[in-house]
Design an enzyme around this catalytic site. Structure first.
Site, PDB file in Angstrom:
ATOM      1  CB  SER A 145      -7.865   2.285  -5.704  1.00 56.33           C
ATOM      2  OG  SER A 145      -8.451   2.223  -4.418  1.00 56.33           O
ATOM      3  CE1 TYR A 158      -2.623   0.898  -4.141  1.00 53.31           C
ATOM      4  CE2 TYR A 158      -4.766   1.742  -3.452  1.00 53.31           C
ATOM      5  CZ  TYR A 158      -4.008   0.898  -4.239  1.00 53.31           C
ATOM      6  OH  TYR A 158      -4.631   0.054  -5.151  1.00 53.31           O
TER       7      TYR A 158
END
Length: 243
Positions: A145, A158
């Site tokens: 990501s 995350y």
């Protein structure tokens, strides 16, 4: 059936019960690969199996929670005993956790995010390395990501898990560069998935790409023709991305 660019190959897809993993598993099977599909959701896997069989493809379902790390070793043994090799790994499974202040991240959620997004992928590499190298053209692709590098507020756990994943996978890619195995990272960007909906509940899903759009790129990066190694590919910077 589409062009059989993956004919004779065996590809493992994690997080295959929905989203990018689900659509990629179908695309890989359509291209001729036997798909080993793992996910926690039995019903989603059964739906995937029905979809693949309707195309004349082949799929082996493995319901499992990647937090069961010993189960990853058992999966490696099953693949070894049945096929003796693994041609492709799509490490797609991930968990968002909670979008919250770094100081408010609870230990249970931290442990879950690190376990699924980082430790499980390390264990997949540990368990499948020999099998991927047994293939004449092993390919491993790990989904990451942009937050791994942009470090937005409230995304601490995350972002940390994906940043660590990128570092670990890049090290691994350099270690195998003298072999036939190719290891890469792929950043899909915003996609119309359940994880995206959880992260951005007010967003119109029609304004982000359908996971179907990224599957041709994933098939190409897991095919024998892919010669990239130690690359981080951003979907939006490829010819496959269409607004």
């Amino acid at each position: 059936m589409s062009s059989q660019t993956m004919k004779g190959r065996v590809t493992l897809v994690t997080g295959a019960s929905r989203g990018i993993g689900y659509q990629s598993a179908i695309a890989l099977a359509k291209a001729g690969s036997h798909v080993i599909a793992t996910a926690r959701t039995q019903g989603g896997l059964e739906d995937l199996d029905d979809a693949i069989q309707s195309l004349g493809g082949e799929c082996t379902l493995v319901p499992m929670d990647l937090k069961n790390l010993d189960g990853i070793d058992q999966l490696g043994k099953v693949i070894h005993d049945r096929w003796g090799k693994l041609d492709g790994l799509l490490a797609n499974a991930g968990t968002l956790g909670e979008i919250t202040l770094a100081s408010h991240t609870v230990p249970k959620k931290w442990d879950e995010i690190i376990s699924v997004n980082l430790t499980a992928n390390y264990r997949l590499i540990r368990s499948l390395d020999t099998l991927l190298k047994a293939s004449k053209s092993g390919r491993a692709l790990f989904l990451t990501s942009s937050v791994a590098n942009s470090h937005p507020a409230y995304w601490g756990a995350y972002a940390a898990s994906k940043a660590a994943l990128e570092a670990f996978v890049s090290c691994y890619a350099k270690e195998v560069e003298i072999t036939d195995l190719k290891v890469n990272l792929l950043n899909p960007g915003a996609m119309r998935t359940a994880m995206r909906a959880k992260a951005m509940p007010g967003e119109n899903p029609e304004e982000v790409p359908n996971p179907l759009l990224i599957t041709p790129l994933i098939v190409d990066m897991l095919s024998a023709s892919c010669k990239k190694n130690d690359s981080l590919v951003n979907f939006r910077e490829t010819i496959y991305y269409k607004k």
